[in-house]
Design a protein around this motif. Structure first.
Motif: not given
Length: 684
Positions: A210-211, A293-294, A350-355
């Motif tokens: 995640c950025w 890590s968010p 990380l599982s919440l991030r689309g990419w």
């Protein structure tokens, strides 16, 4: 024989009769155990000598734990008090011997109610503790960046590359356009950007992370030259530093990270690299997943798991008993109980991030740094394998989100069903995107791979061979993003789920096996915004379809109707029946309607009486029948005429409908559709 005691006085009366009771009562630790709750004492009566009693006692362990773990025991049981009490609220252990039952070894303890296991605790102690002679497990290694973790992960990778028949490859992969060369430079905390030669092959790792906001260090036209010479890790985020450490520990020289391998200020380079991103992760020797890590600033080698375990005391023999009388010495040892937890990968940041969805699904090997531990997943190991032992059991990933699932299905079945794609979209669409317009871009890699495997035509998030079913998507109105108005002007066609934001669901009971073919797609085409990126954004799209279509009032208008309008629609003769027709239509006549979000309002669910759609008033709302389920329950789209086109020539989708009761058909509604002839129309 089972001995149970309601209080400590009853236990004391057993002194001299039972060796175990005698040992426990005589020890000073017993005095602090009087706070243990009534009804909690129980153990197997043992009438042999003390030496035999202790030797018999320790392998079972649970009796000792019952008597010595006073406050911690109460803590453990208090959270289940509502499940383990009688109706009047008083504590009542129906089977005291099964409240806390040890397994065959002293590394785990189960909490039971009758034959139901409620909890499992992992038990461990320090090497220097007296209890180490009976408890073999030691404290967990939670050093994600330590030597043990890196060596074990490296061993998994080497085993996979050399021994797994499903995973090994005869040649290393082609390197992406650019990679980071992490071979040690002077100073040792520096790396450099490497521009790959044509057809250059080598093993490399890819980072999925995640950025979490803007990045301090990015590749640009102004930094590419200096980064090719040297890039100090001190200027990089903690996640990038951690990824370099792990890659070196795995014995790999090259690492791909989007922020440092794609020119962030060059649109042509970004388009080219994003189009190839799926292949980059698919071909990577291993994907390092910074799942816990968010933000890139936080890193991922810090353990972020559960609270500290509970510590408690245990009576341990200090040395052998030398007589048939009382033991000469006993000592209190210490041990820790760590509650075994079930962890769901989908809860990781990380599982919440689309990419990250396609980065995970396309990876053939995944080394994941999660909130509860480090795990490994590869084609040969279609399950979560723990790199470091923990007190966690991992919930199986959904089929649609498993790493390497496309390759696995081709290996095992030789084909990939379209149901997998709709399950993927249901998972992916509920994830967040920093740029909402990336809705098609962020899954383009999977679409490209599926197109190569199936040969089917890709149409803005749908597939031509399964188009009629896939048109029947609806927004999940429980999703927070779906509940809000759409935040962007979209160029995706209204019939594609990509025209919305938030989570979508597919299809009710409509399936190819039971479909009554009422609609027929003649043609479908889309125009990509960038011709060289056919799986990315589109500028337009249209479907030519023959279907039964009926004009009717807008669902919102039906919901907000007056009593007089309801009476007229339903032909009711009194107000009581009119009210009944509004609030409680017959279930078989009720349609569940989901209206798509728009720039003004979010997606909404409505229940309407299908009989009221049949009036003959003029309206700009149309109900298109896709087909029926096997119970003759109708499933279809709600359309509106496009005001920019000639009336009747083009429509836009505004919603979805299906029967509320899937076991009974709405007879009046279906009867009207039977009398309607199919029309050919265009949906844009």
């Amino acid at each position: 024989m089972l001995a149970s005691f309601s209080d400590s006085q009853e236990l004391s009366r057993e002194v001299g009769k039972c060796a175990i009771c005698t040992v426990i009562r005589s020890h000073p630790a017993f005095e602090v155990d009087k706070s243990i709750e009534t009804g909690y004492f129980s153990h197997e009566r043992w009438e042999g000598p003390p030496r035999s009693a202790i030797r018999n006692l320790f392998p079972g362990f649970s009796p000792l734990f019952r008597f010595t773990a006073n406050a911690p025991s109460s803590i453990l049981l208090s959270e289940f008090r509502d499940r383990l009490t009688s109706l009047d609220g008083s504590t009542k252990w129906l089977e005291p011997d099964e409240i806390l039952r040890s397994l065959q070894n002293l590394d785990s303890i189960d909490l039971w109610k009758g034959q139901e296991r409620l909890l499992r605790f992992k038990v461990y102690t320090l090497q220097e503790e007296p209890s180490s002679s009976i408890v073999s497990r030691r404290p967990l290694n939670l050093d994600f960046g330590g030597g043990t973790a890196l060596q074990t992960a490296s061993l998994y990778l080497k085993t996979c590359l050399n021994r797994h028949s499903s995973c090994r490859s005869s040649t290393p992969p082609l390197l992406p356009t650019r990679v980071l060369d992490i071979e040690t430079l002077q100073p040792s905390n520096s790396i450099r950007l490497h521009t790959s030669q044509e057809s250059q092959r080598s093993n490399y790792a890819a980072l999925s992370y995640c950025w979490g906001g803007s990045q301090d260090t990015l590749l640009s036209k102004s930094t590419i030259e200096s980064y090719s010479e040297q890039l100090s890790l001190d200027t990089c985020s903690q996640t990038i530093q951690d990824a370099v450490l792990v890659t070196r520990g795995l014995g790999l020289r090259y690492l791909w990270i989007d922020a440092l391998c794609i020119l962030q200020d060059e649109s042509a380079d970004k388009t080219h690299e994003i189009e190839n991103m799926g292949k980059i992760y698919k071909d990577a020797t291993v994907t390092i997943s910074a799942a816990n890590s968010p933000s890139a600033r936080q890193g991922f080698l810090t353990f972020r798991g559960h609270p500290s375990p509970i510590s408690t005391a245990i009576i341990c023999p200090q040395r052998e008993f030398i007589s048939e009388g009382q033991p000469q010495d006993l000592t209190l040892g210490k041990l820790w109980l760590d509650r075994e937890r079930i962890h769901d990968h989908s809860t990781e940041p990380l599982s919440l991030r689309g990419w990250a969805f396609q980065e995970q699904v396309l990876s053939s090997r995944l080394l994941q740094y999660g909130s509860e531990g480090i795990t490994w997943h590869c084609l040969d190991q279609d399950k979560t394998v723990q790199v470091l032992p923990t007190c966690v059991r991992y919930k199986q990933r959904s089929k649609a989100s498993r790493p390497g699932i496309l390759d696995r299905l081709m290996l095992t079945h030789g084909k990939i069903g379209y149901k997998l794609w709709t399950e993927m979209i249901e998972d992916y669409s509920g994830r967040s995107l920093g740029v909402p317009s990336d809705r098609l871009k962020a899954i383009a890699g999977i679409a490209s791979e599926l197109q190569q495997l199936s040969g089917d035509k890709y149409l803005a998030g749908l597939w031509e061979e399964d188009l009629l079913y896939q048109l029947g998507w609806r927004q999940d109105t429980t999703d927070k993003v779906s509940q809000t108005p759409i935040s962007r002007k979209t160029t995706s066609p209204s019939w594609s789920w990509a025209s919305t934001e938030g989570k979508v669901l597919f299809g009710g009971d409509l399936s190819a096996d039971y479909l009554d073919s009422t609609a027929l797609v003649h043609s479908c085409c889309v125009t990509p915004k960038i011709p060289k990126a056919p799986f990315g954004d589109v500028s337009s799209g249209r479907i030519v379809i023959s279907a039964k279509i009926m004009r009717g009032p807008h669902p919102v208008k039906l919901k907000e109707s007056s009593l007089q309008e309801i009476r007229e629609d339903l032909g009711l003769t009194n107000i009581e029946n009119a009210i009944l027709g509004t609030c409680q239509p017959r279930t078989r006549d009720t349609l569940e309607v989901t209206l798509d979000q728009n720039p003004t309002v979010g997606a909404r669910d409505l229940s309407i009486d299908s009989r009221r759609i049949l009036n003959k008033g003029k309206s700009n709302t149309w109900y298109l029948l896709l087909g029926y389920s096997y119970t003759k329950s109708p499933i279809g789209l709600i359309l509106t005429e496009d005001t920019k086109c000639t009336p009747g020539r083009a429509f836009r989708r505004i919603g979805y409908f299906q029967s509320k009761d899937r076991t009974q058909e709405p007879a009046i509604f279906n009867e009207r559709f039977l009398s309607i002839r199919k029309q050919e129309l265009v949906i844009i």
